[in-house]
Design a protein around this motif. Structure first.
Motif, PDB file in Angstrom:
ATOM      1  N   GLU A 127       0.814  -1.205   0.000  1.00  0.00           N
ATOM      2  CA  GLU A 127       0.000   0.000   0.000  1.00  0.00           C
ATOM      3  C   GLU A 127       0.851   1.261   0.000  1.00  0.00           C
ATOM      4  O   GLU A 127       0.593   2.206  -0.756  1.00  0.00           O
ATOM      5  CB  GLU A 127      -0.966  -0.006   1.188  1.00  0.00           C
ATOM      6  CG  GLU A 127      -2.040  -1.072   1.109  1.00  0.00           C
ATOM      7  CD  GLU A 127      -2.879  -0.967  -0.163  1.00  0.00           C
ATOM      8  OE1 GLU A 127      -3.209   0.167  -0.580  1.00  0.00           O
ATOM      9  OE2 GLU A 127      -3.208  -2.018  -0.746  1.00  0.00           O
ATOM     10  N   LEU A 130       2.476   1.639  -3.356  1.00  0.00           N
ATOM     11  CA  LEU A 130       1.522   2.107  -4.350  1.00  0.00           C
ATOM     12  C   LEU A 130       1.354   3.618  -4.297  1.00  0.00           C
ATOM     13  O   LEU A 130       1.273   4.289  -5.336  1.00  0.00           O
ATOM     14  CB  LEU A 130       0.170   1.438  -4.133  1.00  0.00           C
ATOM     15  CG  LEU A 130      -0.159   0.215  -4.975  1.00  0.00           C
ATOM     16  CD1 LEU A 130      -1.473  -0.403  -4.538  1.00  0.00           C
ATOM     17  CD2 LEU A 130      -0.185   0.562  -6.455  1.00  0.00           C
ATOM     18  N   ALA A 146      -2.876  -0.165  -9.081  1.00  0.00           N
ATOM     19  CA  ALA A 146      -3.474  -0.492  -7.782  1.00  0.00           C
ATOM     20  C   ALA A 146      -4.109  -1.875  -7.807  1.00  0.00           C
ATOM     21  O   ALA A 146      -3.911  -2.692  -6.892  1.00  0.00           O
ATOM     22  CB  ALA A 146      -4.500   0.572  -7.395  1.00  0.00           C
ATOM     23  N   TRP A 149      -1.135  -4.692  -8.526  1.00  0.00           N
ATOM     24  CA  TRP A 149      -0.189  -4.881  -7.416  1.00  0.00           C
ATOM     25  C   TRP A 149      -0.876  -5.547  -6.224  1.00  0.00           C
ATOM     26  O   TRP A 149      -0.293  -6.428  -5.588  1.00  0.00           O
ATOM     27  CB  TRP A 149       0.420  -3.540  -7.010  1.00  0.00           C
ATOM     28  CG  TRP A 149       1.539  -3.095  -7.908  1.00  0.00           C
ATOM     29  CD1 TRP A 149       1.743  -3.459  -9.213  1.00  0.00           C
ATOM     30  CD2 TRP A 149       2.613  -2.212  -7.573  1.00  0.00           C
ATOM     31  NE1 TRP A 149       2.866  -2.847  -9.707  1.00  0.00           N
ATOM     32  CE2 TRP A 149       3.420  -2.087  -8.729  1.00  0.00           C
ATOM     33  CE3 TRP A 149       2.968  -1.512  -6.420  1.00  0.00           C
ATOM     34  CZ2 TRP A 149       4.569  -1.281  -8.751  1.00  0.00           C
ATOM     35  CZ3 TRP A 149       4.095  -0.707  -6.424  1.00  0.00           C
ATOM     36  CH2 TRP A 149       4.886  -0.605  -7.589  1.00  0.00           C
ATOM     37  N   ARG A 150      -2.073  -5.115  -5.916  1.00  0.00           N
ATOM     38  CA  ARG A 150      -2.792  -5.750  -4.801  1.00  0.00           C
ATOM     39  C   ARG A 150      -3.097  -7.205  -5.120  1.00  0.00           C
ATOM     40  O   ARG A 150      -3.064  -8.057  -4.226  1.00  0.00           O
ATOM     41  CB  ARG A 150      -4.077  -4.982  -4.511  1.00  0.00           C
ATOM     42  CG  ARG A 150      -3.821  -3.628  -3.841  1.00  0.00           C
ATOM     43  CD  ARG A 150      -5.076  -2.796  -3.747  1.00  0.00           C
ATOM     44  NE  ARG A 150      -4.812  -1.519  -3.091  1.00  0.00           N
ATOM     45  CZ  ARG A 150      -5.399  -0.373  -3.413  1.00  0.00           C
ATOM     46  NH1 ARG A 150      -6.299  -0.339  -4.394  1.00  0.00           N
ATOM     47  NH2 ARG A 150      -5.090   0.742  -2.777  1.00  0.00           N
TER      48      ARG A 150
END
Length: 240
Positions: A127, A130, A146, A149-150
């Motif tokens: 987080e 990001l 976002a 990557w999550r």
């Protein structure tokens, strides 16, 4: 394409830190227009990202009734080309968007960016990384990063490191690929320099390169997919 010509499946791979959703946004429409089914596998976790994608291509090719189209974006384009080098008899062509380097990555911008991102994720978590990664980028790209990557979760940093260190085919190796190649690049992309795609096109015996811009790509993701598919069709027609 005509009804007398078999329609292959297309197995396309995402780039470093990206995902199958982005691949579909780029290629699904252009391939649907040709009646070609698109398979976009999810990223294998962590350090298995490169070996896992190559294994996935093997698996789909083994099940297919005819040679398959392979390809992808950035790292995905590198890996698909690596697979086509190894097994051209099972490959109906390659759709390569935004190739990022030739041979060893060295100081290529995409490899450097992936390495720095891996360090950031390892040190700060996904987080926090990001928040840094999306600062100042276009809104559409921030949304893509976002989500992807999550989705990679705890394996993101290792996946980024593995991708950053994986060699692309050398220009000499590209000279030995007989299958039709569709190349697509953005002429103003600093991470995937257009000169790389141009050098691939010059080395490959049967390739067509079409260029677009980041502005056009930001407005319509399919612009990149259409460029690669058109290149493949033109290269394919040159051999028939």
């Amino acid at each position: 394409m005509t009804s007398a010509m078999p329609r292959p499946i297309a197995v396309l791979l995402p780039g470093t830190g990206s995902d199958e959703v982005f691949v579909r946004s780029v290629f699904a429409g252009p391939l649907r227009a040709l009646g070609i089914p698109l398979i976009a596998p999810a990223p294998p976790p962590g350090a298995a990202v490169t070996s896992g994608y190559l294994r996935i291509l093997d698996e789909f090719a083994a099940r297919a009734r005819s040679p398959i189209v392979v390809g992808g974006i950035s790292l995905g384009a590198h890996l698909a080309t690596e697979w086509a080098l190894r097994d051209p008899g099972r490959c109906a062509g390659v759709l390569a968007a935004l190739p990022a380097w030739n041979g060893a990555p060295g100081s290529a911008p995409a490899a450097t960016a992936a390495t720095l991102s891996a360090e950031l994720v390892s040190g700060s978590g996904v987080e926090a990384a990001l928040r840094t990664a999306v600062a100042g980028v276009q809104p559409w790209l921030a949304v893509e990063l976002a989500r992807a990557w999550r989705g990679h979760g705890q394996g993101l940093a290792e996946s980024l490191r593995t991708a950053a260190g994986h060699p692309a085919p050398t220009l000499r190796a590209l000279e030995g690929i007989p299958v039709p190649f569709g190349l697509a690049a953005c002429a103003d992309d600093p991470i995937h320099p257009v000169e790389v795609a141009r050098s691939w096109a010059a080395a490959l015996p049967n390739a067509r390169l079409y260029e677009t811009t980041l502005t056009a790509f930001g407005a319509d993701r399919e612009v990149l997919g259409r460029a690669a598919v058109l290149g493949w069709l033109r290269a394919r027609s040159a051999t028939t």
